[in-house]
Design an enzyme around this catalytic site. Sequence first.
Site: not given
Ligand code: C5P
Length: 244
Positions: A35, A63-66, A68, A70, A72, A119, A184, A195, A215-216
């Site tokens: 991602k 994952d740009l989470k646009l 704006d 419509p 754009t 989340t 987790r 989170q 991720g983490r």
């Molecule tokens: O597992 P971790 O918390 O490290 O994951 C973080 C990643 O999950 C980030 O890249 C964040 O953008 C993404 N994320 C997401 N949607 C969420 C929460 C986190 O895409 N609701």
Amino acid sequence: MKPAKDYIIFPLDVSSMEAAMKWVELLGDRVGLFKIGLELFIRLGPAVVRTINETGGAGVFLDLKLHDIPNTVNRAMRGIVDLGVKFVTVHCGDSPRMLEAAVEGSQGKVDVLGVTVLTSVSPGDIKAIGYRQDYYSDMNRLVLDKAAMARDAGCAGVVCSGLEAPGIKSRLGPKFTAVIPGIRPLWSLHRKDDQERVVTPAAAVRNGADYLVIGRPIRDADQPVQAVKMVADEIRDAVQSHRP
Ligand code: C5P
């Protein structure tokens, strides 16, 4: 059965090509998708997508989470389709028109996912901003209404927490993709972070997740390869014990 590794989306939450490629080399054959989010894309732009695609390993989730107007979002999406990514995200927002514009701009070349409620957001946050009581007393309801809006607009699926995945699958059907962040594993719970609505990999799979963004727990592990293997084992066990 989909291989366990293909459920795993590893976020490249780093700020340089060198750091990104370190993870791509380490995990390229152990995860389904990488991602790329705002941090990496703002620094490196489309070049990082091309570089990862050239490795021939796991594909890319942009994952740009646009969010704006419509027009754009539609024009941004028309640029994204040429990058060769599997998924791109758009916030569900407050009206279906942005989502419809995103889907139209995607021209069937990339799957659009609607981000329902992050989340990291808690019911207390929703209450404080003035949402209706039935939304803050049951976040499922808010997530489900946003997901239904995304489905009706033509999105391939949504991003939601593992807690809401069962409702999404039963209301919107098994083919509507559920991508679940906030994963987790039990062995990572000693580290508290931002989170809020978290689930284990096994619970996410049992609840109907198609993909898990994790991720983490992997990135911060002493042995990331071992950590990703433990996540894959947990996914595989959950899928097998959950088969009809
Ligand atoms: O597992 P971790 O918390 O490290 O994951 C973080 C990643 O999950 C980030 O890249 C964040 O953008 C993404 N994320 C997401 N949607 C969420 C929460 C986190 O895409 N609701």
